[in-house]
Every structure is written in C-alpha cells, then in structure tokens.
Enzyme design. Structure first.
Site, PDB file in Angstrom:
ATOM      1  N   TYR A 101      17.273 111.750  34.106  1.00 54.22           N
ATOM      2  CA  TYR A 101      16.161 111.626  33.159  1.00 54.22           C
ATOM      3  C   TYR A 101      14.853 111.824  33.915  1.00 54.22           C
ATOM      4  O   TYR A 101      14.802 112.657  34.818  1.00 54.22           O
ATOM      5  CB  TYR A 101      16.264 110.284  32.396  1.00 54.22           C
ATOM      6  CG  TYR A 101      15.577 110.412  31.060  1.00 54.22           C
ATOM      7  CD1 TYR A 101      16.037 111.318  30.106  1.00 54.22           C
ATOM      8  CD2 TYR A 101      14.429 109.701  30.774  1.00 54.22           C
ATOM      9  CE1 TYR A 101      15.370 111.502  28.904  1.00 54.22           C
ATOM     10  CE2 TYR A 101      13.768 109.879  29.565  1.00 54.22           C
ATOM     11  CZ  TYR A 101      14.239 110.778  28.636  1.00 54.22           C
ATOM     12  OH  TYR A 101      13.578 110.974  27.455  1.00 54.22           O
ATOM     13  N   ARG A 153       6.573 118.098  22.142  1.00 54.90           N
ATOM     14  CA  ARG A 153       5.806 117.347  23.147  1.00 54.90           C
ATOM     15  C   ARG A 153       6.801 116.706  24.109  1.00 54.90           C
ATOM     16  O   ARG A 153       7.149 115.526  24.003  1.00 54.90           O
ATOM     17  CB  ARG A 153       4.921 116.304  22.454  1.00 54.90           C
ATOM     18  CG  ARG A 153       3.778 115.802  23.294  1.00 54.90           C
ATOM     19  CD  ARG A 153       3.877 114.324  23.634  1.00 54.90           C
ATOM     20  NE  ARG A 153       5.161 113.988  24.231  1.00 54.90           N
ATOM     21  CZ  ARG A 153       5.701 112.787  24.249  1.00 54.90           C
ATOM     22  NH1 ARG A 153       5.109 111.802  23.664  1.00 54.90           N
ATOM     23  NH2 ARG A 153       6.867 112.544  24.839  1.00 54.90           N
ATOM     24  N   LYS A 171      18.774 111.441  27.518  1.00 55.48           N
ATOM     25  CA  LYS A 171      18.583 110.121  26.915  1.00 55.48           C
ATOM     26  C   LYS A 171      19.917 109.520  26.497  1.00 55.48           C
ATOM     27  O   LYS A 171      20.177 108.337  26.702  1.00 55.48           O
ATOM     28  CB  LYS A 171      17.677 110.282  25.694  1.00 55.48           C
ATOM     29  CG  LYS A 171      17.015 109.030  25.300  1.00 55.48           C
ATOM     30  CD  LYS A 171      15.523 109.181  25.392  1.00 55.48           C
ATOM     31  CE  LYS A 171      14.873 107.838  25.485  1.00 55.48           C
ATOM     32  NZ  LYS A 171      13.440 107.901  25.484  1.00 55.48           N
ATOM     33  N   GLU A 242      12.622 111.711  19.176  1.00 58.50           N
ATOM     34  CA  GLU A 242      12.212 111.769  20.578  1.00 58.50           C
ATOM     35  C   GLU A 242      11.318 112.970  20.842  1.00 58.50           C
ATOM     36  O   GLU A 242      11.676 114.110  20.485  1.00 58.50           O
ATOM     37  CB  GLU A 242      13.482 111.878  21.446  1.00 58.50           C
ATOM     38  CG  GLU A 242      13.243 111.855  22.922  1.00 58.50           C
ATOM     39  CD  GLU A 242      12.876 110.474  23.457  1.00 58.50           C
ATOM     40  OE1 GLU A 242      13.236 109.469  22.819  1.00 58.50           O
ATOM     41  OE2 GLU A 242      12.215 110.420  24.498  1.00 58.50           O
ATOM     42  N   ASP A 243      10.181 112.736  21.461  1.00 58.68           N
ATOM     43  CA  ASP A 243       9.295 113.806  21.931  1.00 58.68           C
ATOM     44  C   ASP A 243       8.864 114.789  20.840  1.00 58.68           C
ATOM     45  O   ASP A 243       8.825 116.006  21.058  1.00 58.68           O
ATOM     46  CB  ASP A 243       9.923 114.532  23.142  1.00 58.68           C
ATOM     47  CG  ASP A 243       9.774 113.705  24.417  1.00 58.68           C
ATOM     48  OD1 ASP A 243       9.266 112.572  24.332  1.00 58.68           O
ATOM     49  OD2 ASP A 243      10.160 114.176  25.498  1.00 58.68           O
ATOM     50  N   ASP A 265      11.408 106.311  19.882  1.00 61.07           N
ATOM     51  CA  ASP A 265      11.341 105.611  21.169  1.00 61.07           C
ATOM     52  C   ASP A 265       9.992 105.783  21.856  1.00 61.07           C
ATOM     53  O   ASP A 265       9.512 104.869  22.532  1.00 61.07           O
ATOM     54  CB  ASP A 265      12.461 106.100  22.095  1.00 61.07           C
ATOM     55  CG  ASP A 265      12.505 105.277  23.358  1.00 61.07           C
ATOM     56  OD1 ASP A 265      12.602 104.042  23.246  1.00 61.07           O
ATOM     57  OD2 ASP A 265      12.407 105.855  24.455  1.00 61.07           O
ATOM     58  N   ASP A 266       9.363 106.948  21.676  1.00 57.05           N
ATOM     59  CA  ASP A 266       8.061 107.186  22.327  1.00 57.05           C
ATOM     60  C   ASP A 266       7.032 106.184  21.833  1.00 57.05           C
ATOM     61  O   ASP A 266       6.122 105.800  22.571  1.00 57.05           O
ATOM     62  CB  ASP A 266       7.563 108.603  22.036  1.00 57.05           C
ATOM     63  CG  ASP A 266       8.581 109.635  22.450  1.00 57.05           C
ATOM     64  OD1 ASP A 266       9.025 109.585  23.603  1.00 57.05           O
ATOM     65  OD2 ASP A 266       8.970 110.468  21.607  1.00 57.05           O
ATOM     66  N   ASN A 405       4.316 110.241  32.615  1.00 57.10           N
ATOM     67  CA  ASN A 405       5.395 111.003  33.242  1.00 57.10           C
ATOM     68  C   ASN A 405       5.102 112.492  33.113  1.00 57.10           C
ATOM     69  O   ASN A 405       4.400 112.885  32.197  1.00 57.10           O
ATOM     70  CB  ASN A 405       6.711 110.718  32.501  1.00 57.10           C
ATOM     71  CG  ASN A 405       7.329 109.419  32.926  1.00 57.10           C
ATOM     72  OD1 ASN A 405       7.426 109.134  34.106  1.00 57.10           O
ATOM     73  ND2 ASN A 405       7.747 108.631  31.941  1.00 57.10           N
TER      74      ASN A 405
END
Ligand code: NAD
Length: 548
Positions: A101, A153, A171, A242-243, A265-266, A405
C-alpha cells in the site's frame, strides 16, 4: 489421458489446482495431497513447509532494492499463492504494508500499464452501461466487501484513471492481512469513466478508456447502476468508496450512506485514525479535547472528514456545535477559509468562520495560535522550519500531524518535526518514517494510517451483517484504537499501537463496531455470545489446511 479425480467437492485437481491462487500451496503440497490431487510429477520432489516458503520469499524480496520491483514480486506471489502471500504480509506487516500500500502503491498506480501482468478485480467502464450486473456476475466469488474507485484522486497524485486499480487491490489486501477478511469475500472494482490526465491519454500502455472523463448525469447513472447491481448480485455487500475526487466523494457518500452499507475511507476512516491520534497526544499533554484549537493545511476529504469527527467528539464532551466548529480551522490553496470568501466549495462552508482573510499557513498559525496542526493538503514540505518553530513557541507540546501521502507529499519528515520543535512535537505521519535520535532520546513515529481503522470496521460490519455504517461507529473505532495505545508507546512518542498488533486491534474494533450496530438496530446477524470471541472466530488465517 486420465483426468485426476476431484477429492473434495469444488476442489480442482492437477494443474488447475496449481493455477488456483486461493488453493495453491506450491512446493508445500504434502506427498499425500500430491497423490490424492493428481499433483505427483507436477511439482519438484522436495516438500517445503509454509515457514520455509516464507523464509525463501523474504530472502528473495530483500535482495531487491527497488520498492516497485518488490511490489511486482509480491503481486506475482499474490497471483500464485494467496495463503503464502498473506502469511508473508501478516507476519511482516511493518515491512510489507509500505510495499503493498502507501507509499509504493502510488508509484505502482503511476506505472500500472507498464508493470501489468495479470488482471485482478473488476473493471466496469462507461461502455458497460446497461450491463453492469452482467459484468459483476463474471466475478466467481461471493463478494461481501467491495472497494471501489473511479481513479480521479489517487492518494495525493491526482487523476490516474483506470491505473487507480492498484488502490482497491492494495486496500483489500490490507483488509485480509490486518483484519482477516477472507480474500474470497473481497472484490476490487474500478469504475473507468476515462481520465483527464493527458500524460496517460498519450501513453500507449495506459490500461483504461482512451477518453476524457464522463461527467454529470451519465456519470451519476453509471454509479447508480453499479450500486444497484452490486446489491442485486451480492446482497448486503459493504461498498467502500476510495479515492474519488472531492466533487464526487462528498455527494456520493451523502447520497448512499442512508441507503446501503457504505463508507468513504478517505473521509471517515481518516477521521477516526486522526481522532485516535489526538486522543493519544492528549494523554501525553494532559489537555482536554474541548480546549484544543486545530488548524488544518488542506480543506478536502481528509480535512473536513477529520474536522467533522473532532466536532462530534467535542459535542459529545459538552461543547455546543457552533463552539466546537470554531475550534477547527482550514487553510486551502487560497489561504484561511473564512466567511467573506466567495470561492468556497460546499464542504468547506461549515468551517468558514468570521475572520479577516489570512493568505498563508504561517500567518494563520500566528493569528489563531493552534495547539495542533494537521497536514492533509498533499503539499510536500509545507511544515517549514518556521512553521514548526512557531508551533514550538506557542505550545509546550505541539501536536503535529503530517498526514499527506506519498512520502514526497509529506508536510515534513519525522526528523524535521522533532528537530524543528526541540523534540517536543507529538508527531504522527501519513507515510512511514524511521525512528529519530534527538537529544539523547529515540523517537518512534508511527503512521496515522487508516489501516488501523478500516479493516476492523469492515470486519465488524461483515461479522454482524450491518445494514449501515454510521459516524458513531467511527467515533467508537477511534476510542477503541486509542485505548489500545500503551504507556510505553507514548513514552517513545508513538501515538498508535505497534503495527504487528494490527490483527488484535482490528478484532477489538470489529467487536466494538458489531456491538454498536446491535445497539442501534443495524445488525442483521447479531453475534452470538462474546462478541470479541465471535469476531475473532470469523478471521481468516493464512495457514495452509489439508485439502486431501
Ligand atoms: P483532497 O484532494 O480532498 O484535498 C486536498 C486539499 O488540499 C484541498 O482542499 C486543496 O484545496 C488543498 N490544497 C491544495 N493545495 C494547497 C496548498 N498549496 N495549500 C493549502 N491547501 C492546499 O485530498 P484528501 O483526500 O483530503 O487527501 C489529502 C492528502 O492527505 C493526500 O496526500 C492523502 O494521501 C492524505 N491522506 C492521508 C491519510 C492518512 O495518513 N491516514 C488519510 C487520508 C488522506
């Protein structure tokens, strides 16, 4: 030619077994299994134990110096032998998490088309409109957990289109390694609506649709079809977003969170892990949450997600909502988020306070005198020596979280944080940093990594058949995580438990989530008896079992 007999219902034999990553044990198939499953001669004669295989994998991996090469080698192992892959991950999580990850996965997504070997997960493209359920039925396993991205993103790297598939895959590996969610229940999905990244559109090896992003009604209809089809094909499936870029992430969460079992989750996982870190920091300073003044660099999913959960926690401790909100301030690329600005996206409005405009982060620190700064803007090096010195000047023990990150985007390194504050910072990071020697003391910085939270949340939700994932569950997860931090962790500057304890952490969070769901009438399968024991009993273990 005689076809080997199947010994167990559903278990393939011969080469088909060796090519099934969920069942393959490679050289660890015993002689008895080799005879019974038609493997004699298909494997070299020397039988190894799983432990010996793990040692061999690690030795080979450690000979490689390039993280991307290690990523590719681990991916290949994942494709060959899942039990061995997860044994390597579980037993060496400190070393492996940064490879499967963040930060390595960021690099892997950027080069996805160039290192592509075998597909994993499902690609649902804009061309699949009208037949998404059919695509989902091509998946041969009974998914209970989907991680989905549209690649717009990816980490702090922007629009990587279909290359973003590395993220759901990585993930879900962490869901299995950290919380023992059976790999068969995990489905990575990339919704490919194109990309606006011109470098990728000009890359002959780009894996996705060679078009600019589909937006608006057509985009919403594709997502809606996906959500509906996922529930039709896999009833009750937990879908983790996610993202996704800001403009879709907040709206999709708002649209679906009260309709299905879902979370982002973000936004929410990040919030819980950051709040847990603040609880730990306050154990060191002795301060109260309601007295904190928190300044964010960044005003996106992570910043507003964290701020919202901090506000809820402050309200739970007695502050009025308006007072709690005034304790959280955001700085975006245009400066301090204040009421007089006319350029603010909707998700920032709740934190647009009455205040004179301030153009830069250091200026905002000087004016607001925060007790904590949280970097989530993906602007590498933004916590300059001046920023750190000012935080150390106004606080005895400043809380400094550099969460962006990958590593190149981190607001400061651990070394910079400790040196810049005379060793007084209570520091957490998004990317991994080595221990730092300063002034005769060894500081052990730990990642405020979402992997402390989301695997346990998923585990608990699946174990009790949760129908919704609520903010209250994330608050519960934050408290549970913070309680698992020991005094000796805190003494060395660690605000989170050691990563090798992750399965214990996830089991506790899973139990707390299941109990929370039962309390709120959101559990379709309330765990029988002791919740923790039940949740632990549901966890997949990557040990080989005899199949003949
Ligand atoms: P996002 O795109 O939603 O938000 C980024 C925000 O930064 C935006 O509000 C943008 O306006 C702001 N920004 C951009 N340039 C800026 C500048 N020069 N000064 C101030 N603000 C600026 O992204 P996100 O999901 O909020 O994630 C942000 C970063 O946090 C990423 O690097 C991500 O990897 C990291 N992150 C870390 C963790 C973790 O460590 N647990 C969790 C989530 C996100």
């Amino acid at each position: 030619m005689a076809v080997p007999m199947k010994q167990n219902a559903g278990v393939p034999a011969g080469l088909a077994l060796l090519h099934d990553p969920l069942l393959n044990k490679g050289t660890a198939f015993t002689l008895k299994e080799r005879d019974a499953l038609g493997l004699r001669g298909l494997l070299p004669p020397h039988v190894l134990t799983q432990d010996q295989q793990v040692t061999r994998v690690l030795a080979n991996l450690r000979k490689l110096s390039d993280p991307l090469e290690k990523f590719v080698a681990l991916n290949a192992l994942h494709d060959r032998n899942e039990s061995l892959f997860f044994r390597v991950l579980c037993d060496n999580i400190d070393e492996m998490q940064p490879l499967v990850y963040t930060p390595t996965v960021g690099l892997a997504c950027q080069k996805f088309g160039h290192i592509f070997q075998r597909p994993r997960g499902l690609f649902i493209s804009a061309n699949d409109r009208g037949q998404v359920a059919k695509v989902l039925r091509n998946w041969p396993y009974p998914a209970a957990l989907i991680v989905v991205t549209d690649g717009e993103r990816i980490l702090g790297l922007g629009d990587l289109g279909a290359n973003g598939m590395g993220i759901p895959v990585g993930k879900l590996s962490l869901y299995t390694a950290c919380a023992g969610i059976d790999p068969q229940l995990c489905l990575p999905v990339t919704i490919d609506v194109g990309t606006n990244n011109s470098a990728l559109l000009n890359d002959p090896y780009y894996v996705g649709l060679q078009q600019r992003r589909v937006t608006g009604k057509a985009y919403d209809e594709l997502i809606e079809e996906f959500i509906t089809a996922a529930h039709e094909v896999f009833p009750g499936v937990l879908i983790q977003f996610e993202d996704f870029a800001n403009h879709n992430a907040f709206r999709l969460l708002a649209k679906y969170r009260d309709r299905i079992c879902t979370f982002n989750d973000d936004i929410q996982g990040t919030a819980a892990v950051a709040l847990a870190g603040i609880f730990s920091a306050l154990r060191v300073t002795g301060g109260k949450l309601v007295d904190q003044q928190i300044l964010f660099l960044g005003a996106g999913e992570a910043a507003t997600g964290i701020a919202d959960l901090i506000v809820s926690a402050m309200i739970a401790q007695g502050l009025k909502p308006t007072e709690a909100k005034r304790r959280c301030w955001l700085v975006d690329s245009k400066g301090l988020v204040v009421k007089s600005r006319s350029d603010l996206a909707e998700h920032k409005l709740g934190y647009a306070h009455e205040h004179a405009p301030v153009g830069d982060f250091l200026g905002a620190i000087k004016t607001l005198k925060p007790t904590a700064i949280i970097g989530v803007a993906a602007v590498g090096g933004a916590f300059t020596p001046e920023v750190l010195a000012e935080m150390a000047r106004i606080n005895q023990q400043p809380i400094v979280f550099a969460l962006s990150n990958p590593t190149s985007q981190a607001e400061c390194t651990a070394e910079e944080a400790y040196r810049g504050t005379g060793g007084r910072a209570l520091f957490a990071c998004g990317s991994p940093f080595d221990p730092v020697q300063f002034d005769g003391k060894t500081f052990v910085p730990r990642q405020g990594n979402n992997s402390y939270i989301f695997p346990g949340v998923g585990l608990g939700a699946i174990a009790c058949g949760a129908t919704r994932i609520t903010d209250d569950m994330f608050m519960t997860a934050a408290h549970t995580l913070a309680h698992l931090v020991t005094e000796s962790d805190l003494a060395q500057g660690s605000l989170y438990p050691a990563l090798p304890r992750i399965r214990e952490v996830s089991a506790h969070i899973g139990a707390a989530i299941a109990d929370n769901a039962v309390r709120h009438g959101l559990a379709t399968k309330p765990p029988p008896g002791d919740t923790l024991k039940f949740v632990e009993s549901q966890m997949y273990s990557p040990q080989y079992t005899e199949i003949a």
